[in-house]
Structures are given as structure tokens and as C-alpha cells.
Scaffold this active site. Structure first.
Site, PDB file in Angstrom:
ATOM      1  N   TYR A  50     -59.055 -14.510  18.796  1.00 19.92           N
ATOM      2  CA  TYR A  50     -57.824 -14.377  18.021  1.00 19.92           C
ATOM      3  C   TYR A  50     -57.718 -13.012  17.347  1.00 19.92           C
ATOM      4  O   TYR A  50     -56.631 -12.603  16.926  1.00 19.92           O
ATOM      5  CB  TYR A  50     -57.717 -15.483  16.966  1.00 19.92           C
ATOM      6  CG  TYR A  50     -57.759 -16.889  17.521  1.00 19.92           C
ATOM      7  CD1 TYR A  50     -57.573 -17.130  18.888  1.00 19.92           C
ATOM      8  CD2 TYR A  50     -57.989 -17.977  16.694  1.00 19.92           C
ATOM      9  CE1 TYR A  50     -57.624 -18.418  19.400  1.00 19.92           C
ATOM     10  CE2 TYR A  50     -58.041 -19.272  17.195  1.00 19.92           C
ATOM     11  CZ  TYR A  50     -57.868 -19.481  18.548  1.00 19.92           C
ATOM     12  OH  TYR A  50     -57.927 -20.764  19.045  1.00 19.92           O
ATOM     13  N   ASN A 274     -44.446 -21.050   6.269  1.00 18.87           N
ATOM     14  CA  ASN A 274     -43.415 -21.576   5.388  1.00 18.87           C
ATOM     15  C   ASN A 274     -44.056 -22.577   4.419  1.00 18.87           C
ATOM     16  O   ASN A 274     -44.659 -23.557   4.853  1.00 18.87           O
ATOM     17  CB  ASN A 274     -42.331 -22.270   6.232  1.00 18.87           C
ATOM     18  CG  ASN A 274     -41.233 -22.875   5.391  1.00 18.87           C
ATOM     19  OD1 ASN A 274     -41.460 -23.845   4.681  1.00 18.87           O
ATOM     20  ND2 ASN A 274     -40.032 -22.318   5.489  1.00 18.87           N
ATOM     21  N   GLN A 280     -45.704 -30.184   4.451  1.00 19.24           N
ATOM     22  CA  GLN A 280     -45.278 -31.274   5.335  1.00 19.24           C
ATOM     23  C   GLN A 280     -46.320 -31.569   6.407  1.00 19.24           C
ATOM     24  O   GLN A 280     -46.581 -32.730   6.733  1.00 19.24           O
ATOM     25  CB  GLN A 280     -43.941 -30.920   5.995  1.00 19.24           C
ATOM     26  CG  GLN A 280     -42.758 -30.950   5.052  1.00 19.24           C
ATOM     27  CD  GLN A 280     -41.486 -30.439   5.707  1.00 19.24           C
ATOM     28  OE1 GLN A 280     -41.520 -29.751   6.732  1.00 19.24           O
ATOM     29  NE2 GLN A 280     -40.351 -30.770   5.126  1.00 19.24           N
ATOM     30  N   ASN A 281     -46.921 -30.522   6.948  1.00 15.30           N
ATOM     31  CA  ASN A 281     -47.902 -30.715   8.018  1.00 15.30           C
ATOM     32  C   ASN A 281     -49.160 -31.428   7.536  1.00 15.30           C
ATOM     33  O   ASN A 281     -49.893 -32.012   8.337  1.00 15.30           O
ATOM     34  CB  ASN A 281     -48.268 -29.372   8.655  1.00 15.30           C
ATOM     35  CG  ASN A 281     -47.150 -28.797   9.503  1.00 15.30           C
ATOM     36  OD1 ASN A 281     -46.186 -29.491   9.825  1.00 15.30           O
ATOM     37  ND2 ASN A 281     -47.267 -27.533   9.871  1.00 15.30           N
TER      38      ASN A 281
END
Length: 319
Positions: A50, A274, A280-281
């Protein structure tokens, strides 16, 4: 909000929801990791390939320095790249990655692909990618058994608390389990409703190997890479099955997709910059889909794989 955990066969607890670091921009990576820790994330899924492990470590160091989290409360994951599969290459590159992160051990260190490529000196090019110094794909003679034996020594030396594999087939897992002194704790695979791989998941779980899903949102992660079958595939977020369930439960399509995995005991590693979506995740374990709804999502399976090394110039299929 802390994520529930899954008990690994190594005895350690792994968060069921983590933060994936693939394609996280170097310029924003440290801040994203820091903000994710503030939001409640404890598992961070990184890799040599990455190219952002230094920045990841900077975000971790800032959060620890400010007292937001302790090192032992984090679950840091990294991966062994294909160019370092030879037995005597494994420990040196692991130590380099630990130094990049600024930590003394990885909670989980994973063989990224079951492919041994020719060694590329990190001083020459890092991360090395798929090509050798000649600019083409060249293979190493290292066997998976040689690589795994070196991985086991990382556990012995306390450089890694658990070790695992990624992108392995059931056949490769079966072979590995015949000689492994330290069993793989996890199997990380591409897993979403368009690629459910039920038999592979079932086999791994029966063997006591925890499964982690990457690319939980299907084609979404691959659009910017212009992967053709991703561009040509309808987004899961817009699929009627997913949208209707999101409306029924007052959740986002992303939350429905993540809950479909976590409710079946599969860990997930989404990412977002965000703040609202970050939270939310994490909220994908405190509510349940009905059995028929899980099955309806699973029935969307098309056998569509978006992360295939063939698309990166690899000429030998591994799937």
C-alpha cells in the site's frame, strides 16, 4: 463505539470491524488513521504494497501520544509482499515494516498472495510492486512451506502475535495445514455479494480460521482503477435488494453490506474519510438481518472477482 471481537485460534481477540488502508492517500493517511482511532476503530489493515505504512504509523503515534489509545488496545495488521517470500527475506522485511509503523510487533502479519516473486531490494524500489528490477514479472523458487516456516519464526520472536494468509484457495489452505506448526489465524479474501465464495468460507471457518472480507462494497473500490468488469457492473449500493433492506432498517446500503458479512462471522475492513460514514461503518453489529434476507443478498453472487493479479500483468492465474 468499540467493535465486537472474534477469538482467533492464536488466542488473541480481533475486532470484527476494522479500517482498511488500501489506496489511502499518503498526504492524508496519518490524519485519517488518527481520526479513525478517535471514532473508535482499533483494527488497521495495512500492507507493504500500500506504500503508506510510515504515514499510518504517524497517525497511530499521534493518537497514543495524546492518550486517546494505548498500543495494546490497537490491532495492527500488515502483510508480507510477494518479493520477500524466500525464507531469509521474511524477518528483515517484517522488521522494516515494524519500523515504518513505529511499533514493536504486529498483531497479525499476513502472506499477501500465494505468489513468490523475484526479490527486489527495498533500497532500490519500495514498495516493489509486481515487477522485478527488469520491469517484468519474474518468479522466485520459494515455496509456500519455506515462507510459512519463516512466518512461524516471527511468532517465536514475538514480532507477530498471529499470522495468516490472503487470497489463498481451499486447496492451498489444506496443503498449508498439513505442515503448519503455527496454524494460520485468518484468511483474508475478496468477499461481497457478487463474489461470495461460500465453500471457501465454510472450509476456513470449519478449520478454525477466521475470515476477513476485503472489498465489501464490490466494484466500488475498483472504479478509479478503471478495472473493466468493475466499470461494467451495477453498483451494489444501487441494487434493489440492498436499497430496500437499507430502507427497512433505517440503515445505509453500506451498513447492510457490512452487516451481511459480520452477521455471518466474517470480519470487514471498510474505509472512509467522512466522519459520519466512519461511525456508520462501525455500527454493523448491533442489529440483525433476517435469515431470508441474508440468503437474498447471498443469491446476488455472480462469481465476479475484481482484484485479480491478471489485471496487474500477472500471466499465471492464481484463482
Amino acid at each position: 463505539m468499540a467493535s465486537p471481537t472474534v477469538k482467533l485460534n492464536s488466542g488473541h481477540d480481533m475486532p470484527l470491524v476494522g479500517f482498511g488502508l488500501w489506496k489511502v492517500n499518503n498526504e492524508t493517511c496519518a490524519d485519517q488513521v488518527y481520526e479513525a482511532i478517535k471514532a473508535g476503530y482499533r483494527l488497521f489493515d495495512g500492507a507493504c504494497d500500500y506504500g503508506n505504512e510510515v504515514e499510518c504509523g504517524q497517525g497511530v503515534a499521534r493518537a497514543i501520544k495524546e492518550g486517546i489509545v494505548k498500543r495494546e488496545e490497537l490491532f495492527i495488521v500488515s502483510k508480507l509482499w510477494n518479493s520477500f517470500h524466500e525464507g531469509d527475506r521474511v524477518e528483515p522485511i517484517c522488521r522494516k515494516q515494524l519500523a515504518d509503523w513505529g511499533v514493536d510487533y504486529f498483531d497479525l502479519y499476513i502472506v499477501h498472495f500465494p505468489v513468490a516473486l523475484k526479490y527486489v531490494d527495498p533500497a532500490v524500489r519500495y514498495p516493489p510492486g509486481w515487477n522485478s528490477e527488469s520491469g517484468k514479472i519474474e518468479f522466485s523458487n520459494a515455496t509456500i512451506q519455506e515462507t510459512w516456516t519463516a512466518m512461524e519464526s516471527l511468532v517465536d520472536k514475538k514480532l507477530a502475535r498471529s499470522i495468516g494468509v490472503s487470497n489463498f484457495s481451499a486447496q492451498l489452505l489444506m496443503d498449508l495445514l498439513r505442515y503448519a506448526r503455527v496454524r494460520p489465524a485468518t484468511l483474508q479474501i475478496e468477499h461481497h455479494p457478487y463474489l461470495t465464495q461460500p465453500r471457501l468460507v465454510e472450509y476456513a471457518q470449519k478449520e478454525g480460521i477466521a475470515v476477513t472480507a476485503y472489498s465489501s462494497f464490490g466494484p466500488l473500490s475498483f472504479l478509479e482503477l478503471e478495472v473493466k468488469n468493475a466499470v461494467d457492473t451495477p453498483p451494489l449500493f444501487e441494487h434493489n435488494t440492498i436499497k430496500s433492506l437499507a430502507e427497512k432498517y433505517g440503515k445505509t446500503p453500506a451498513q447492510v453490506l457490512l452487516r451481511w458479512a459480520t452477521q455471518r462471522g466474517i470480519a470487514v475492513i471498510p474505509k472512509s474519510n467522512n466522519p459520519t460514514r466512519l461511525s456508520q461503518n462501525l455500527e454493523v453489529t448491533g442489529w440483525d438481518l433476517e435469515k431470508s434476507e441474508l440468503e437474498a443478498i447471498s443469491s446476488l453472487d455472480k462469481g465476479l472477482r475484481f482484484n485479480d493479479p491478471i489485471g496487474y500483468g500477472m500471466y499465471v492465474p492464481i484463482f
